[in-house]
Design a protein around this motif. Sequence first.
Motif, mmCIF file in Angstrom:
data_model
loop_
_atom_site.group_PDB
_atom_site.id
_atom_site.type_symbol
_atom_site.label_atom_id
_atom_site.label_comp_id
_atom_site.label_asym_id
_atom_site.label_seq_id
_atom_site.Cartn_x
_atom_site.Cartn_y
_atom_site.Cartn_z
ATOM 1 N N LEU A 15 0.821 -1.217 0.000
ATOM 2 C CA LEU A 15 0.000 0.000 0.000
ATOM 3 C C LEU A 15 0.852 1.263 0.000
ATOM 4 O O LEU A 15 0.446 2.281 -0.564
ATOM 5 N N LYS A 16 2.008 1.212 0.599
ATOM 6 C CA LYS A 16 2.900 2.374 0.577
ATOM 7 C C LYS A 16 3.323 2.675 -0.859
ATOM 8 O O LYS A 16 3.380 3.827 -1.276
ATOM 9 N N LEU B 105 -5.382 -1.016 -3.241
ATOM 10 C CA LEU B 105 -5.524 -2.284 -3.946
ATOM 11 C C LEU B 105 -6.726 -3.003 -3.370
ATOM 12 O O LEU B 105 -6.975 -2.931 -2.167
ATOM 13 N N SER B 106 -7.456 -3.697 -4.213
ATOM 14 C CA SER B 106 -8.638 -4.414 -3.724
ATOM 15 C C SER B 106 -8.215 -5.581 -2.829
ATOM 16 O O SER B 106 -7.090 -6.077 -2.924
ATOM 17 N N GLY C 102 -14.993 0.578 0.553
ATOM 18 C CA GLY C 102 -15.695 -0.425 -0.236
ATOM 19 C C GLY C 102 -14.919 -1.722 -0.171
ATOM 20 O O GLY C 102 -14.791 -2.323 0.885
ATOM 21 N N CYS C 103 -14.374 -2.142 -1.304
ATOM 22 C CA CYS C 103 -13.529 -3.347 -1.303
ATOM 23 C C CYS C 103 -12.064 -3.001 -1.528
ATOM 24 O O CYS C 103 -11.240 -3.878 -1.739
ATOM 25 N N LEU C 104 -11.744 -1.695 -1.472
ATOM 26 C CA LEU C 104 -10.368 -1.256 -1.669
ATOM 27 C C LEU C 104 -9.673 -1.004 -0.337
ATOM 28 O O LEU C 104 -10.215 -0.325 0.536
ATOM 29 N N LEU C 105 -8.482 -1.553 -0.212
ATOM 30 C CA LEU C 105 -7.636 -1.234 0.926
ATOM 31 C C LEU C 105 -6.824 -0.015 0.524
ATOM 32 O O LEU C 105 -6.266 0.032 -0.574
#
Length: 145
Positions: free
Chosen positions: A24-25, A30-31, A100-103
């Motif tokens: 994520l960094k 990302l889902s 939603g479904c995204l991190l």
Amino acid sequence: MRKLELEAETIQISIYTNVIMNILKKHGQLSINKMLLFSYLIKKGRFRLGKIYTANNTQDIVCKAISLISGEYVEYCENINFILKAIHLLISSKRIGLNGCLLVNIKEQNVEKSFYQESAFIEKAIEESKKMSDRQFMKEVISNV
């Protein structure tokens, strides 16, 4: 014996929290479905002898990345449990967000470098996977595992 199992689970979860934070960094968001696969591939890539694909690959890069788990269905399913626990822990501690479904990466945080770094090939595959719907991505995963 139970204490040893708990220690092993704790180690697995801590590895995945670090891998997820590093993803994520670098990529911002990302889902969850894609995170499951790519965090597993990054962790598993540490133990893979040699490189099967390189960053020079440009065609069907997501399918090639997915093919790396071919024949590892049981191990992948076992690791999903650890990855989901790591995601839950990170969301609960507000280190990442869920939209939603995204991190999503909440803010710039110091993330420890780990032995489990994504290769240039995986980096390209993650970026390319953002162009695919989760539905299509999961179809590819299911057909390859």
